[in-house]
Design a protein around this motif. Structure first.
Motif, PDB file in Angstrom:
ATOM      1  N   ARG A  84      20.620 -71.197  15.005  1.00 16.14           N
ATOM      2  CA  ARG A  84      20.274 -69.922  14.907  1.00 16.14           C
ATOM      3  C   ARG A  84      21.507 -68.978  15.400  1.00 16.14           C
ATOM      4  O   ARG A  84      21.185 -67.762  15.943  1.00 16.14           O
ATOM      5  CB  ARG A  84      19.398 -69.814  16.079  1.00 16.14           C
TER       6      ARG A  84
ATOM      7  N   LYS B 104      23.239 -59.226  14.159  1.00 17.94           N
ATOM      8  CA  LYS B 104      22.230 -58.348  13.795  1.00 17.94           C
ATOM      9  C   LYS B 104      23.149 -56.997  13.154  1.00 17.94           C
ATOM     10  O   LYS B 104      22.683 -56.182  12.388  1.00 17.94           O
ATOM     11  CB  LYS B 104      21.358 -58.033  14.678  1.00 17.94           C
ATOM     12  N   LYS B 105      24.258 -56.655  13.969  1.00 18.14           N
ATOM     13  CA  LYS B 105      24.855 -55.428  13.362  1.00 18.14           C
ATOM     14  C   LYS B 105      25.599 -55.815  12.180  1.00 18.14           C
ATOM     15  O   LYS B 105      25.897 -54.668  11.464  1.00 18.14           O
ATOM     16  CB  LYS B 105      26.022 -55.373  14.468  1.00 18.14           C
TER      17      LYS B 105
ATOM     18  N   GLN C   6      19.475 -60.297   9.579  1.00 16.14           N
ATOM     19  CA  GLN C   6      20.232 -61.515  10.196  1.00 16.14           C
ATOM     20  C   GLN C   6      20.177 -62.734   9.240  1.00 16.14           C
ATOM     21  O   GLN C   6      19.690 -63.939   9.624  1.00 16.14           O
ATOM     22  CB  GLN C   6      19.224 -61.769  11.624  1.00 16.14           C
TER      23      GLN C   6
ATOM     24  N   SER D  17      20.972 -56.468   9.245  1.00 17.43           N
ATOM     25  CA  SER D  17      19.926 -56.323  10.131  1.00 17.43           C
ATOM     26  C   SER D  17      18.861 -57.416   9.996  1.00 17.43           C
ATOM     27  O   SER D  17      17.891 -57.418  10.852  1.00 17.43           O
ATOM     28  CB  SER D  17      19.468 -54.951  10.198  1.00 17.43           C
TER      29      SER D  17
ATOM     30  N   ASN E 113      22.883 -67.008  13.474  1.00 16.28           N
ATOM     31  CA  ASN E 113      22.589 -65.777  12.803  1.00 16.28           C
ATOM     32  C   ASN E 113      21.516 -64.719  13.579  1.00 16.28           C
ATOM     33  O   ASN E 113      21.358 -63.737  13.128  1.00 16.28           O
ATOM     34  CB  ASN E 113      22.116 -66.052  11.377  1.00 16.28           C
ATOM     35  N   ARG E 114      20.856 -65.202  14.418  1.00 16.49           N
ATOM     36  CA  ARG E 114      20.148 -64.753  15.146  1.00 16.49           C
ATOM     37  C   ARG E 114      20.528 -63.921  16.453  1.00 16.49           C
ATOM     38  O   ARG E 114      19.872 -63.469  17.281  1.00 16.49           O
ATOM     39  CB  ARG E 114      18.811 -65.454  15.761  1.00 16.49           C
ATOM     40  N   THR E 115      21.904 -63.806  16.747  1.00 19.48           N
ATOM     41  CA  THR E 115      22.418 -63.213  17.885  1.00 19.48           C
ATOM     42  C   THR E 115      22.251 -61.518  17.718  1.00 19.48           C
ATOM     43  O   THR E 115      22.318 -60.915  16.537  1.00 19.48           O
ATOM     44  CB  THR E 115      23.809 -63.598  18.183  1.00 19.48           C
ATOM     45  N   GLU E 116      22.550 -60.807  18.553  1.00 23.60           N
ATOM     46  CA  GLU E 116      22.624 -59.389  18.474  1.00 23.60           C
ATOM     47  C   GLU E 116      23.901 -58.937  17.892  1.00 23.60           C
ATOM     48  O   GLU E 116      23.786 -58.108  17.060  1.00 23.60           O
ATOM     49  CB  GLU E 116      22.833 -58.676  20.024  1.00 23.60           C
ATOM     50  N   ALA E 117      24.791 -59.709  17.953  1.00 23.62           N
ATOM     51  CA  ALA E 117      26.176 -59.409  17.226  1.00 23.62           C
ATOM     52  C   ALA E 117      25.934 -59.557  15.623  1.00 23.62           C
ATOM     53  O   ALA E 117      26.425 -58.603  14.983  1.00 23.62           O
ATOM     54  CB  ALA E 117      27.284 -60.165  17.730  1.00 23.62           C
TER      55      ALA E 117
END
Ligand SMILES: N[C@@H](CCC(=O)N[C@@H](CS)C(=O)NCC(=O)O)C(=O)O
Length: 202
Positions: free
Chosen positions: A36, A44-45, A50, A48, A38-42
């Motif tokens: 996961r 997501k930038k 992810q 979006s 790819n599911r980090t907040e970083a």
């Protein structure tokens, strides 16, 4: 420039094969889908949604979606043409790529997401939707086999992105338990032909 990639995922493989066919080298930035990352907040930038692949340009601009990334490179590197040359060739490649994405990748993906052992931790799985996807994928594999009769490649006489999409989707389908039917000999011959290309292992 770098490409966010996971060697086990089918869509980033499409971009790697495309780049290898063009002889373009892009540094890879590994992102593990299974853990996961790819599911980090970083991340997501960068996308979006992810998901990977994502191409990050030197100025930080990010392009998501496999086909959008390939098209970006096609403009700067038109040879060999992997999206077709004439209006008719381009329409044919687009038609086939969409058919493989929507009719096969979509249905195999439904089975993978809703029924596969490796995705059992995902929320909101609907097993019936997965089984329905598997049935439709099997129908489409037989349909593709019949349609391919008399052609060397998915969209005609030349190898294109539609072959890359089909190769990656069919190999992923086989990994999740949806194989080319034994009787689909035209599709099997095509699969052997495209798998033999050196770029298939990119
Ligand atoms: N339509 C997108 C699909 C991208 C996609 O589904 N990527 C998968 C890997 S093959 C992914 O990132 N899955 C992880 C997730 O959705 O959390 C494309 O063509 O790039």
């Amino acid at each position: 420039m770098k490409l966010y990639d996971d060697t086990r995922a089918p869509n980033p493989r499409r971009v790697r094969i495309y780049l290898a066919e063009k002889g373009i080298s892009v540094p890879l930035a590994p992102i593990s889908v299974m853990t996961r990352e790819n599911r980090t907040e970083a991340f997501k930038k960068k996308n979006s949604l992810q998901q990977i692949p994502v191409l990050e340009l030197d100025d930080g601009t990010c392009i998501a979606e496999t086909l959008a990334i390939c098209r970006y490179f096609e403009v700067e590197n038109p040879e060999p043409p992997l999206f077709g040359k004439t209006a008719l060739e381009q329409a044919n490649v687009e038609m086939w790529n969409r058919r493989i994405e929507f009719q096969l990748l979509g249905t195999v993906g439904a089975y993978w997401r809703n029924c596969h052992e490796l995705t059992k931790a995902l929320e909101g799985r609907i097993p019936e939707a997965g089984e329905q996807g598997k049935k439709r994928a099997e129908y489409i594999l037989n349909w593709l086999n019949d349609d391919l009769e008399g052609r060397d490649y998915i969209a005609g006489d030349n190898f294109t992105v539609a072959d890359i999409t089909a190769l990656c989707v069919i190999d992923f389908a086989s990994f999740v338990g949806i194989s080319i039917p034994e009787t689909a000999s035209t599709l099997k011959t095509w699969h052997a032909r495209v798998s033999e290309r050196p770029t298939a292992t990119a």
